[in-house]
Design a protein around this motif. Structure first.
Motif, PDB file in Angstrom:
ATOM      1  N   MET A  93       0.818  -1.215   0.000  1.00  6.15           N
ATOM      2  CA  MET A  93       0.000   0.000   0.000  1.00  6.15           C
ATOM      3  C   MET A  93       0.854   1.269   0.000  1.00  6.15           C
ATOM      4  O   MET A  93       0.508   2.237  -0.698  1.00  6.15           O
ATOM      5  N   PRO A  94       1.972   1.329   0.741  1.00  5.47           N
ATOM      6  CA  PRO A  94       2.821   2.518   0.625  1.00  5.47           C
ATOM      7  C   PRO A  94       3.242   2.828  -0.813  1.00  5.47           C
ATOM      8  O   PRO A  94       3.191   3.985  -1.246  1.00  5.47           O
ATOM      9  N   LEU A  95       3.611   1.795  -1.570  1.00  2.78           N
ATOM     10  CA  LEU A  95       4.036   2.035  -2.948  1.00  2.78           C
ATOM     11  C   LEU A  95       2.845   2.383  -3.835  1.00  2.78           C
ATOM     12  O   LEU A  95       2.942   3.252  -4.715  1.00  2.78           O
ATOM     13  N   PHE A  96       1.713   1.731  -3.624  1.00  2.00           N
ATOM     14  CA  PHE A  96       0.506   2.067  -4.372  1.00  2.00           C
ATOM     15  C   PHE A  96       0.131   3.527  -4.130  1.00  2.00           C
ATOM     16  O   PHE A  96      -0.245   4.273  -5.056  1.00  2.00           O
ATOM     17  N   ILE A  97       0.220   3.945  -2.884  1.00  3.57           N
ATOM     18  CA  ILE A  97      -0.145   5.311  -2.513  1.00  3.57           C
ATOM     19  C   ILE A  97       0.858   6.310  -3.088  1.00  3.57           C
ATOM     20  O   ILE A  97       0.485   7.399  -3.550  1.00  3.57           O
ATOM     21  N   PHE A  98       2.147   5.955  -3.081  1.00  4.45           N
ATOM     22  CA  PHE A  98       3.173   6.803  -3.697  1.00  4.45           C
ATOM     23  C   PHE A  98       2.865   7.025  -5.184  1.00  4.45           C
ATOM     24  O   PHE A  98       2.912   8.162  -5.678  1.00  4.45           O
ATOM     25  N   ILE A  99       2.527   5.955  -5.897  1.00  5.35           N
ATOM     26  CA  ILE A  99       2.206   6.052  -7.324  1.00  5.35           C
ATOM     27  C   ILE A  99       0.926   6.864  -7.516  1.00  5.35           C
ATOM     28  O   ILE A  99       0.827   7.683  -8.440  1.00  5.35           O
ATOM     29  N   PRO A 101       2.399  10.748   4.022  1.00  2.00           N
ATOM     30  CA  PRO A 101       3.751  11.051   3.522  1.00  2.00           C
ATOM     31  C   PRO A 101       4.080  10.318   2.221  1.00  2.00           C
ATOM     32  O   PRO A 101       4.779  10.874   1.364  1.00  2.00           O
ATOM     33  N   PHE A 102       3.581   9.090   2.047  1.00  2.00           N
ATOM     34  CA  PHE A 102       3.853   8.356   0.803  1.00  2.00           C
ATOM     35  C   PHE A 102       3.134   9.014  -0.376  1.00  2.00           C
ATOM     36  O   PHE A 102       3.699   9.123  -1.462  1.00  2.00           O
ATOM     37  N   PHE A 134       1.866  10.402  -7.336  1.00  2.00           N
ATOM     38  CA  PHE A 134       2.562  10.829  -8.552  1.00  2.00           C
ATOM     39  C   PHE A 134       1.573  11.092  -9.689  1.00  2.00           C
ATOM     40  O   PHE A 134       1.747  12.035 -10.465  1.00  2.00           O
ATOM     41  N   LEU A 135       0.527  10.266  -9.769  1.00  2.00           N
ATOM     42  CA  LEU A 135      -0.467  10.405 -10.838  1.00  2.00           C
ATOM     43  C   LEU A 135      -1.527  11.465 -10.520  1.00  2.00           C
ATOM     44  O   LEU A 135      -2.438  11.682 -11.317  1.00  2.00           O
ATOM     45  N   ALA A 136      -1.406  12.098  -9.355  1.00  2.00           N
ATOM     46  CA  ALA A 136      -2.393  13.111  -8.953  1.00  2.00           C
ATOM     47  C   ALA A 136      -1.875  14.527  -9.197  1.00  2.00           C
ATOM     48  O   ALA A 136      -2.319  15.472  -8.543  1.00  2.00           O
TER      49      ALA A 136
END
Length: 354
Positions: free
Chosen positions: A44-50, A174-175, A53-55
């Motif tokens: 989920m941290p990486l999903f949220i980071f992406i 933060p992610f 980025f896409l937002a």
């Protein structure tokens, strides 16, 4: 508009598969607890980071779309759990998100804040200050979870750290904003920061070390879920600061290794990544049904694990197919559907008037 990045699509495909697989093995997680917690340490941290980025161009329309999406699927799963017998009475509740829908609620808050930041157009210094504030809030939030919950309970007695994804929204913010503030060029620099072969080796070594650490350290699941206060994961004699830094640093390190080790070439993961929202929204239909039937309760752990892995592939392939995506797009993009329906109604009224 952000140019299509196959690496991001592939990473999203891998992550959504792990979401499905993680939710399946959660049914009997005691049999493979270390692997389950390892998945929660980074997926989920990486999903949220992406997602952050896409937002880059967060809009009010996207926020409204997430809100409608939540209302639709929260209502659907409330009904579905009643239909399969998990609920004795049909009841709709929107304060406590069902299972996976916490992520949609959190996205509403993150996108709203991202929209406000985009409108303010802060410079590099401003972005740095905003991120540091977000990180500080996330870092210290679980120290104050219980006092905040008890305070709000005076006004809203049913409030918990799960209500409207309250604690997870802060813990994982933060992610999201790390992704939101990073540029495309800097992300590409991250892609190339570690050679792919070395990254894969480091990922294997790190995963093995984390599994060993999980085996001898209780309550890490509560830490990585981000939903609870320190009372749920801080063991006697442990430092709050060290435990929270473990969460952010370990999750960040695993995210980095996956960003550098996943290939940027078209594969089956590409399609799953491109249809990740559809897989995400619908996969609990199968998870809840399997949980209800319990037909694998007496199976050996190894057999369960292999079958769940196979189920995760089948579910991802079915829900991530072009056919299912086309069938379900009217409900996965509800605002667009409403606009089209409104347009049709207006045209009909216009023709009737003529």
């Amino acid at each position: 508009m952000i140019e299509k990045d196959l690496k991001i699509s592939n990473i999203k495909g891998l992550l959504i598969f792990l979401v499905v697989f993680g939710h399946l093995i959660e049914l009997y997680k005691g049999n493979y607890y270390q692997i389950f917690v390892l998945i929660y340490a980074f997926h989920m941290p990486l999903f949220i980071f992406i997602s952050g980025f896409l937002a880059k161009r967060a809009t009010v329309s996207k926020i409204i779309n997430f809100f409608i999406l939540y209302i639709i699927f929260q209502s659907f799963f409330d009904w579905y759990l009643y239909f399969i017998g998990d609920y004795k009475t049909l009841q709709f509740h929107f304060g406590k998100p069902q299972f996976h829908l916490w992520y949609i609620v959190s996205m509403i808050f993150w996108y709203a804040l991202a929209w406000g930041i985009h409108w303010l157009r802060p410079g590099k210094v401003g972005k740095t200050i905003i991120f540091l504030i977000v990180f500080a809030l996330g870092f210290y939030s679980r120290w104050y979870t219980e006092p905040v919950v008890e305070f709000i309970k005076e006004i809203y007695p049913n409030f918990t750290s799960y209500t409207l994804s309250f604690q997870r929204t802060i813990s994982f913010a933060p992610f999201f904003f790390a992704g939101f503030f990073i540029s495309k060029n800097k992300l590409r620099m991250i892609y190339e920061s570690i050679p792919e072969s070395i990254a894969k080796g480091l990922l294997a070594v790190t995963a093995a070390a984390v599994i060993l650490y999980i085996q001898y350290t209780p309550n890490l699941e509560s830490l990585f879920r981000g939903s609870f206060g320190m009372e749920r994961f801080l063991n006697e004699g442990e430092s709050y600061y060290a435990k929270i830094m473990l969460h952010y640093l370990l999750s960040g390190w695993l995210c980095l290794l996956i960003l550098t080790s996943v290939k940027g070439e078209r594969s089956v993961l590409t399609k799953w990544g491109d249809h990740s929202i559809t897989i995400f929204l619908f996969h609990p239909v199968f998870v809840f049904l399997l949980r209800r039937t319990e037909f694998m309760a007496d199976w050996k752990a190894d057999t369960q694990f292999i079958v769940y892995f196979g189920f995760a592939i089948l579910i991802s392939a079915l829900l991530g197919s072009n056919v299912f995506s086309k069938i379900s797009i009217f409900v996965t993009s509800p605002l667009t559907t409403l606009k089209k329906l409104t347009s049709v109604v207006i045209r009909k009224k216009k023709y009737s008037a003529d």
